[in-house]
Design an enzyme around this catalytic site. Structure first.
Site, PDB file in Angstrom:
ATOM      1  N   ARG A  13       6.063   3.609   3.311  1.00  0.00           N
ATOM      2  CA  ARG A  13       5.501   2.615   4.240  1.00  0.00           C
ATOM      3  C   ARG A  13       6.588   1.694   4.782  1.00  0.00           C
ATOM      4  O   ARG A  13       6.491   1.192   5.896  1.00  0.00           O
ATOM      5  CB  ARG A  13       4.385   1.814   3.578  1.00  0.00           C
ATOM      6  N   SER A  40       1.100  -5.230   3.246  1.00  0.00           N
ATOM      7  CA  SER A  40       1.036  -3.880   2.670  1.00  0.00           C
ATOM      8  C   SER A  40       1.582  -2.828   3.632  1.00  0.00           C
ATOM      9  O   SER A  40       2.117  -1.821   3.210  1.00  0.00           O
ATOM     10  CB  SER A  40      -0.410  -3.517   2.315  1.00  0.00           C
ATOM     11  N   GLU A  61     -11.959  -2.568  11.021  1.00  0.00           N
ATOM     12  CA  GLU A  61     -11.181  -1.389  11.379  1.00  0.00           C
ATOM     13  C   GLU A  61     -11.751  -0.642  12.581  1.00  0.00           C
ATOM     14  O   GLU A  61     -10.996  -0.121  13.410  1.00  0.00           O
ATOM     15  CB  GLU A  61     -11.072  -0.454  10.172  1.00  0.00           C
ATOM     16  N   PHE A  86      -9.300   3.471   5.253  1.00  0.00           N
ATOM     17  CA  PHE A  86      -9.888   2.647   6.312  1.00  0.00           C
ATOM     18  C   PHE A  86      -9.371   3.061   7.694  1.00  0.00           C
ATOM     19  O   PHE A  86      -9.892   2.636   8.715  1.00  0.00           O
ATOM     20  CB  PHE A  86      -9.612   1.166   6.036  1.00  0.00           C
ATOM     21  N   HIS A 112      -0.823   3.960   1.856  1.00  0.00           N
ATOM     22  CA  HIS A 112      -1.542   4.053   0.589  1.00  0.00           C
ATOM     23  C   HIS A 112      -2.436   5.287   0.538  1.00  0.00           C
ATOM     24  O   HIS A 112      -3.538   5.251   0.007  1.00  0.00           O
ATOM     25  CB  HIS A 112      -2.380   2.795   0.350  1.00  0.00           C
ATOM     26  N   ASP A 120      -6.111   0.624  -7.865  1.00  0.00           N
ATOM     27  CA  ASP A 120      -7.321   0.204  -7.144  1.00  0.00           C
ATOM     28  C   ASP A 120      -8.414   1.270  -7.190  1.00  0.00           C
ATOM     29  O   ASP A 120      -9.582   0.975  -6.978  1.00  0.00           O
ATOM     30  CB  ASP A 120      -6.999  -0.152  -5.688  1.00  0.00           C
ATOM     31  N   ARG A 170       2.288   4.354  -0.801  1.00  0.00           N
ATOM     32  CA  ARG A 170       2.576   3.069  -1.415  1.00  0.00           C
ATOM     33  C   ARG A 170       3.812   3.034  -2.316  1.00  0.00           C
ATOM     34  O   ARG A 170       4.604   2.115  -2.237  1.00  0.00           O
ATOM     35  CB  ARG A 170       1.355   2.629  -2.223  1.00  0.00           C
TER      36      ARG A 170
HETATM   37  C1  TPP Z   1     -12.938  -1.874   4.732  1.00  0.00           C
HETATM   38  C2  TPP Z   1     -11.831  -2.547   4.011  1.00  0.00           C
HETATM   39  N1  TPP Z   1     -10.766  -2.981   4.708  1.00  0.00           N
HETATM   40  C3  TPP Z   1      -9.722  -3.559   4.081  1.00  0.00           C
HETATM   41  C4  TPP Z   1      -9.742  -3.727   2.733  1.00  0.00           C
HETATM   42  C5  TPP Z   1      -8.553  -4.333   1.996  1.00  0.00           C
HETATM   43  N2  TPP Z   1      -8.903  -5.644   1.465  1.00  0.00           N
HETATM   44  C6  TPP Z   1      -9.281  -5.823   0.178  1.00  0.00           C
HETATM   45  S1  TPP Z   1      -9.700  -7.398  -0.178  1.00  0.00           S
HETATM   46  C7  TPP Z   1      -9.370  -7.880   1.408  1.00  0.00           C
HETATM   47  C8  TPP Z   1      -9.549  -9.315   1.796  1.00  0.00           C
HETATM   48  C9  TPP Z   1     -10.947  -9.720   1.637  1.00  0.00           C
HETATM   49  O1  TPP Z   1     -11.120 -11.054   1.971  1.00  0.00           O
HETATM   50  P1  TPP Z   1     -12.352 -11.830   1.354  1.00  0.00           P
HETATM   51  O2  TPP Z   1     -13.587 -11.058   1.600  1.00  0.00           O
HETATM   52  O3  TPP Z   1     -12.309 -13.198   1.891  1.00  0.00           O
HETATM   53  O4  TPP Z   1     -12.070 -11.802  -0.197  1.00  0.00           O
HETATM   54  P2  TPP Z   1     -11.080 -12.777  -1.037  1.00  0.00           P
HETATM   55  O5  TPP Z   1      -9.677 -12.426  -0.635  1.00  0.00           O
HETATM   56  O6  TPP Z   1     -11.446 -14.169  -0.682  1.00  0.00           O
HETATM   57  O7  TPP Z   1     -11.368 -12.423  -2.454  1.00  0.00           O
HETATM   58  C10 TPP Z   1      -8.945  -6.806   2.189  1.00  0.00           C
HETATM   59  C11 TPP Z   1      -8.552  -6.870   3.593  1.00  0.00           C
HETATM   60  C12 TPP Z   1     -10.875  -3.258   2.031  1.00  0.00           C
HETATM   61  N3  TPP Z   1     -10.966  -3.361   0.697  1.00  0.00           N
HETATM   62  N4  TPP Z   1     -11.902  -2.702   2.694  1.00  0.00           N
END
Ligand code: TPP
Ligand code: MG
Lengths: 319, 279
Positions: A13, A40, A61, A86, A112, A120, A170
């Site tokens: 990446r 990332s 997305e 995604f 990833h 994960d 990754r």
């Molecule tokens: C569909 C999707 N896109 C991207 C991600 C990667 N991702 C995991 S957590 C996150 C941030 C989520 O933000 P929030 O819902 O506010 O949770 P917090 O960080 O506050 O725990 C992202 C972008 C994912 N898990 N699923």
């Protein structure tokens, strides 16, 4: 047999991210989109240097893919970026309709990918993306093998006009291909010539194939190793030329054996030159949490698995 | 019914578990899990009617909880274990190979208490709606609770679900949003501003309740109030502090997806009483 060594390990990446930084400078039409995973995807530098050409879409997305399609209408070359799951499964119809069927010059860049995403777990470890993407008419599908090749591939797809799926990963892995190499879409790379078995590998499995070649050499087996970095369009000539020599083949990919590189090779062989083939890949299963190394071992994606498949397919050829 | 004081003691243990789990796995998502500890504990130790001793996938006659922001799984796992769904010592396997406590929860791993996979954001509200409608068809008057992230609200599917739930008067569903103002690339306001989130849900036909997510009293009252709402779904916007409970982790996104090292773990644990015995 050519000996491959490495002095450093790097994540593929980062090859993508570093190439994007260069492209930002050399190609004013290149724009990048990201869905809340800038770090990332190693796009922080691009974002910092070219903020007006960086589009943060948030965790959305589907929106990202269709916005990218729209950007091409103004002559931009959009690179979308998020994790491989995604980038594909999540947005399949957006890619199908807004990008592939609309013949848009969108570069879908996916990090990833596969089991090496690690802890994960399966929700994030897509093992079906090559299949999903290669089935789309007109889609180019590329899975480079190390940092340098990913960097070269990223630059090459900017110059190619048409939709591309670029898959990378990754973990830090050996950097063993040349820096500043020329990357030719659809042209297989001869890693090592040999006469006893053809090993066709893509992505992270190329290094494993090289290690397998060394183990096989100790057993007196001369393996030909070919890097299929472009799954589509597939370099059928390279595949057929190789098996004409060796008479048997092994495919190796960090992907489900259903729908991946192995099946593309099986089709090529079946249609043109039926040849025994063994496939190294995941066996129609989801992944799980674990370290990348543990998972590659558990799901059968190591040099030793390639060795075993090679011995088996050589045995089949003799029958 | 446990007093709020007792719930606080459980939450302290859940926070310890979360920290020790992600530390043991050298990775994971402590920030959001710490921020939602009160909700997890309140639901599983007071609000919900459920049967930890005998987990049933269909949850008939039981309240159901759906974790949509699956990355904060450590908080859910600890709560489930402490509530008696599975042995607490299993918490030590989180994110490791061959574990039922996957990085993100999944029925694929057959862990008691988990009814749906999550991790790919934006899907849990829809699942919760389906489960709530199944309850209506079954004349089952228990409830469905769904927790989502605030960054997660950026997914279009959340709004498809929001529209649907109001249209279909899914009033046996109560959604919570972990309104910590943070997502991976930074504060929501900078990454992708949600605007007036409460007003958006109102415009979609929902009852909206805003509370501080770290006070059992107000959170408890909010749920009581939400249960009284008929003819429409309710969302509880929980103002939370990511990393709540550990001073150096609180209020920042730094700990969204990073585990503490040995020294940081000790400093963090020193701030949280061990009330139920570490696993
Ligand atoms: C569909 C999707 N896109 C991207 C991600 C990667 N991702 C995991 S957590 C996150 C941030 C989520 O933000 P929030 O819902 O506010 O949770 P917090 O960080 O506050 O725990 C992202 C972008 C994912 N898990 N699923
Ligand atoms: Mg958040």
């Amino acid at each position: 047999m050519k000996k491959y060594t490495f002095t450093e390990k790097k994540d593929t990446r980062s090859g993508f991210g570093d190439a994007m930084t260069e492209l930002g400078k050399t190609n004013p039409n290149v724009v990048a989109l990201c869905a809340d995973l800038t770090g990332s995807l190693k796009l922080e530098k691009f974002q910092q240097l070219y903020p007006e050409r960086f589009f943060q879409v948030g965790i959305a997305e589907a929106n990202m893919i269709s916005i990218a399609a729209g950007l091409t209408i103004g002559g931009k070359i959009p690179f979308t970026s998020t994790f491989a799951n995604f980038s594909t499964g999540r947005v399949y119809d957006q890619i199908r309709q807004s990008v592939a069927y609309s013949e848009k010059n969108v570069k879908i860049c996916a990090s990833h990918a596969g089991l090496t995403l690690g802890e994960d777990g399966a929700t994030h470890q897509i093992l079906e993306d090559l299949g999903l993407m290669k089935m789309l008419p007109g889609m180019v599908v590329i899975n480079p093998c190390d940092y340098n090749q990913t960097k070269a591939a990223t630059k090459a797809i900017a110059d190619y006009v048409g939709p591309v799926y670029l898959r990378f990963g990754r973990p830090a892995i050996p950097v063993f291909t040349e820096a500043d190499q020329k990357f030719e879409i659809g042209k297989a790379w001869m890693v090592n010539e040999g006469k006893d078995v053809s090993i066709f590998a893509t992505g992270h499995m190329v290094w494993e194939a090289i290690k397998a070649g060394e183990i096989l050499a100790e057993k007196g087996i001369d393996a030909e190793i070919i890097n299929i970095h472009t799954i589509k369009p597939l370099d059928e000539k390279a595949i057929l030329d190789s098996v004409k020599k060796t008479g048997c083949a092994v495919s190796a990919e960090e992907h489900n054996i259903l729908g991946g590189l192995g099946e593309s090779i099986a089709r090529t062989l079946g249609v043109n030159l039926p040849t025994p083939l063994e496939m190294v890949g995941t066996q129609d299963t989801f992944g799980e949490s674990g370290t990348p190394d543990q998972l590659m071992e558990k799901y059968g994606l190591t040099a030793n698995h390639i060795v075993a498949a090679s011995l088996k397919v050589i045995e089949r050829k003799r029958k | 019914m446990p007093e709020h004081k007792e719930l606080e003691r459980i939450a302290s243990q859940v926070r310890r578990d979360v920290l020790r789990m992600v530390h043991g796995a050298k990775g994971g998502h402590p920030g959001g899990a710490l921020g939602c500890a009160e909700l997890f504990v309140l639901l599983y130790f007071k609000v919900m009617k459920h049967n930890p001793a005998k987990f049933s996938m269909d949850g008939i006659g039981e309240d159901i909880f759906i974790l949509s922001n699956g990355h904060i799984s450590a908080g859910l796992y600890s709560t489930l274990a402490r509530a008696g769904y599975f042995p607490v010592k299993e918490l030590g396997t989180h994110r490791k190979i061959n574990s039922r406590l996957q990085g993100h929860p999944t029925p694929h791993a057959h862990l008691e208490g988990v009814r749906i996979a999550s991790g790919s954001l934006g899907q849990g509200l829809s699942v919760g709606i389906g489960a709530a409608q199944a309850k209506k068809l079954n004349n089952d008057n228990t409830n469905v609770y769904v927790l989502m992230g605030d960054g997660e609200q950026q997914e279009g599917q959340v709004w498809e679900a929001a529209m649907y739930a109001a249209h279909h008067k899914v009033d046996n569903l109560i959604a919570f949003i972990d309104y910590n103002g943070q997502q991976i690339d930074g504060p929501l306001k900078e990454v992708m501003d949600l605007g007036d989130l409460g007003l958006k849900y109102k415009a979609f036909g929902w009852e909206v309740i805003e509370v501080i997510g770290h006070e059992f009293g107000v959170l408890d009252d909010a749920i009581l109030e939400a249960k009284k709402v008929k003819g429409k779904p309710t969302v509880v916007l929980m103002k939370t502090n990511m990393g709540h409970g550990v001073d150096f982790m609180a209020g920042t996104h730094k700990w969204h997806g990073v585990a503490p090292n040995d020294e940081e773990l000790q400093r963090a644990l020193a701030q949280l009483e061990e009330t139920l015995g570490d696993y």
